[in-house]
Structures are given as C-alpha cells and as structure tokens.
Enzyme design. Structure first.
Site, PDB file in Angstrom:
ATOM      1  N   ASP A 184       0.671  -1.105  -0.057  1.00 22.03           N
ATOM      2  CA  ASP A 184       0.028   0.164  -0.064  1.00 22.03           C
ATOM      3  C   ASP A 184       0.928   1.244   0.018  1.00 22.03           C
ATOM      4  O   ASP A 184       2.078   0.943   0.153  1.00 22.03           O
ATOM      5  CB  ASP A 184      -0.854  -0.097   1.324  1.00 22.03           C
ATOM      6  CG  ASP A 184      -1.289   1.092   1.559  1.00 22.03           C
ATOM      7  OD1 ASP A 184      -2.364   1.802   0.838  1.00 22.03           O
ATOM      8  OD2 ASP A 184      -1.447   1.724   2.617  1.00 22.03           O
ATOM      9  N   ASP A 218      -0.193   5.218   0.884  1.00 21.51           N
ATOM     10  CA  ASP A 218      -0.240   6.185   1.797  1.00 21.51           C
ATOM     11  C   ASP A 218      -0.537   5.397   3.201  1.00 21.51           C
ATOM     12  O   ASP A 218      -1.356   4.661   3.593  1.00 21.51           O
ATOM     13  CB  ASP A 218      -1.623   7.024   1.550  1.00 21.51           C
ATOM     14  CG  ASP A 218      -1.266   7.709   0.409  1.00 21.51           C
ATOM     15  OD1 ASP A 218      -2.176   7.685  -0.711  1.00 21.51           O
ATOM     16  OD2 ASP A 218      -0.366   8.756   0.322  1.00 21.51           O
TER      17      ASP A 218
HETATM   18  C1  XBP Z   1      -5.027   6.253   0.699  1.00 24.61           C
HETATM   19  C2  XBP Z   1      -6.242   6.908   0.085  1.00 24.61           C
HETATM   20  C3  XBP Z   1      -6.069   8.076  -0.749  1.00 24.61           C
HETATM   21  C4  XBP Z   1      -5.465   9.262  -0.252  1.00 24.61           C
HETATM   22  C5  XBP Z   1      -5.510  10.379  -1.035  1.00 24.61           C
HETATM   23  O1  XBP Z   1      -4.606   5.548  -0.404  1.00 24.61           O
HETATM   24  O2  XBP Z   1      -7.436   6.677   0.705  1.00 24.61           O
HETATM   25  O3  XBP Z   1      -7.393   8.296  -1.321  1.00 24.61           O
HETATM   26  O4  XBP Z   1      -5.842   9.518   1.039  1.00 24.61           O
HETATM   27  O5  XBP Z   1      -5.159  10.178  -2.404  1.00 24.61           O
HETATM   28  P1  XBP Z   1      -3.850   3.921   0.030  1.00 24.61           P
HETATM   29  P2  XBP Z   1      -6.132  10.594  -3.745  1.00 24.61           P
HETATM   30  O6  XBP Z   1      -4.625   3.061  -0.586  1.00 24.61           O
HETATM   31  O7  XBP Z   1      -2.315   4.130  -0.661  1.00 24.61           O
HETATM   32  O8  XBP Z   1      -3.560   3.824   1.588  1.00 24.61           O
HETATM   33  O9  XBP Z   1      -6.673  11.947  -3.265  1.00 24.61           O
HETATM   34  O10 XBP Z   1      -5.264  10.441  -4.937  1.00 24.61           O
HETATM   35  O11 XBP Z   1      -7.085   9.535  -3.522  1.00 24.61           O
HETATM   36 MG    MG Z   2      -3.092   3.322   3.334  1.00 26.16          MG
END
Ligand code: XBP
Ligand code: MG
Length: 267
Positions: free
Chosen positions: A8, A10
């Site tokens: 993953d 973020d």
């Molecule tokens: C986490 C998310 C993303 C980010 C923001 O992604 O939910 O939406 O918060 O990015 P991950 P965007 O699966 O990597 O944990 O605004 O591009 O959605």
């Molecule tokens: Mg994440």
C-alpha cells in the site's frame, strides 16, 4: 511459498496523510475559494472513506453550503481533487514526506532475495509519480513489477479490485503473496482478495482494530517473534514465517468450514 510483496502507499510506505494530503486539500479549498478546512481529527474521521474524490463527495453530503445539484457537486469535487493533487506534489517537492522506518531496507532485502514487489493503492497515479522518486530515487519503476492506482481500480478499498488487478498483473495466486497495509479498509481489501496482510500501524490508524491481519506491528523496525522465529525487525525471513503461518491458519479454517475472526496478532 511467498513470491511477492504488495505494498500500500499512503500510511504504509510513508506517512502522507496528516502533513501531505490533508494540507494539500486545505490549500485547494483556499485556491477554490471555499470556506472549508480539514483539521487533523476531522481528516482522521474523513479517512474512513478511501479515495480523495470520494472523500470530498462524502464531506459535501454533510455540508449545507455544498452545491445541491449532484452533477455540479461532482464537477466541483473533481476540480478540488485535481487542485489538491497539484498541491500534494508541491508538498512532496518541499520534502518531509520520507519513507517510514524499515521500508527502504525491506525493499532492498526483498529484491536481494527474489521477492517480487508491487503496489496496490487507492491514491491517484500522479501522487505515486510525485512521491516515489523522493522515496526510492529516479529509477523507482525498476523496483516494482506492477503499480496499480486509483485510475486502474475505480472501485476503492475495501473493494478487493486493486488487489485482484495486482495478482493478475503478477500472474500470482493470492496464496503466493503478502500485502502490507496501514488501514482497516486496506486490510479488508486484501482479505477480500484472499491475500494475507501485514499491518504497520500509521498515525491515523494507531488504535484501529485489525482482526484478521497476519501480523500487526508499529513499524517494520519492530521485533518479530513468530512460529519459533525471532527477528529484531521485519525482514524477509520474518515475512516468510508470517505468511506461512497465516496460510496454515487460513487452510485450517477452510477445512473446518469456519471463517471465524482471528485474534489480532500481538506486536
Ligand atoms: C489512501 C487513500 C487515498 C489518499 C489520497 O490510499 O485513501 O485516497 O488518502 O489520495 P492508500 P487521492 O490505498 O495508498 O492507503 O486523493 O489521490 O485519492
Ligand atoms: Mg494506506
């Protein structure tokens, strides 16, 4: 046998939410002339919705001052989201959103021991392309066999689509891979795809319930003790032991016909 590790982005590779996306959203609100502001606790509440675009729509559902017309609302969310991602890229350029502890080390160890790497993220591809050179250098694309982002998988986590697409691109079965996640939605997506999941708790999900995870730790430099193996940190041997134990338990539960929730693994 563990063949691939699916990361993953973020909260897992880097703590990008509180000081990255959240700040970028607030700068986009100002640039778009909106009197909205997401404080740290409120953003944590809104993070239950995966996907920045979907998060904006969910927020507008709560706002009296949001446009009533759904078409206008969606158009507004798209323009705020694009503006936000521009500000996120600027924030990344300024530095301060480095990799979480142990991420670079484990990636190098995996590549050195034949574990294929991939990415399964809800974030926009532009955010990956802005962030990864700062995490892994200009040649970051060489590290990952497959990178699946929001544009590839429009149904966001906890939907398993992003993980199923990565498995397809890797040509691997769910039994051959391990996911690395930080959030309940990410865990649910991996489990719905049949993929064992290791959790490294991020700031916003430090107290979340991760029942069903193969392992839960504060970060990848935390000690591991599993199936007789002890390691000072999460390394390839620890990944293999965690994955093997989870597969045994998964097949054991399948034989019993039960899908009973597992107790969360100690750190
Ligand atoms: C986490 C998310 C993303 C980010 C923001 O992604 O939910 O939406 O918060 O990015 P991950 P965007 O699966 O990597 O944990 O605004 O591009 O959605
Ligand atoms: Mg994440």
């Amino acid at each position: 046998m563990l063949e691939a590790l699916i990361w993953d982005v973020d909260g897992t590779l880097a703590e990008t939410e509180r000081d990255g996306h959240r700040v970028a959203f607030n700068r986009a609100f100002v640039e778009c002339g909106l009197p909205w502001h997401w404080g740290v606790p409120e953003y944590g509440r809104l993070l239950r919705v995966a996907g920045g675009f979907e998060r904006l729509l969910a927020y507008m559902d709560e706002r009296q001052d949001a446009p009533p017309d759904p078409v206008v609302r969606e158009r507004l969310a798209r323009s705020i989201h694009a503006c936000k991602n521009h500000h996120f890229a600027l924030l990344v350029e300024q530095g301060g959103l480095g990799p979480r502890p142990g991420v670079r080390r484990l990636i190098e160890q995996c590549l050195g021991q034949g574990i294929v790497l991939a990415v399964a993220t809800t974030t926009s591809r532009g955010n990956v392309e802005a962030l990864f050179p700062h995490l892994f250098g200009a040649q970051w694309r060489d590290l990952f066999r497959a990178v699946v982002c929001a544009e590839d998988a429009p149904r966001k986590k906890p939907d398993p689509l992003v993980y199923n697409l990565v498995l397809e691109r890797l040509g691997r079965t769910c039994a051959e891979v391990l996911a690395m996640e930080d959030s309940p939605a990410g865990l649910a997506a991996a489990r719905a795809a049949g993929v064992a999941c290791l959790i490294t708790r991020s700031r916003y999900f430090a107290a979340a319930d991760f029942a069903g995870a193969a392992w839960v730790c504060s970060d990848l430099d935390a000690p591991v003790s599993v199936s007789g193996l002890t390691s000072a940190r999460v390394d390839v041997a620890a990944l293999r032991a965690i994955h093997a134990r989870h597969r045994e338990r998964d097949s054991g539960r399948a034989k019993e016909g039960g899908q009973g929730p597992e107790k969360e693994r100690p750190r």
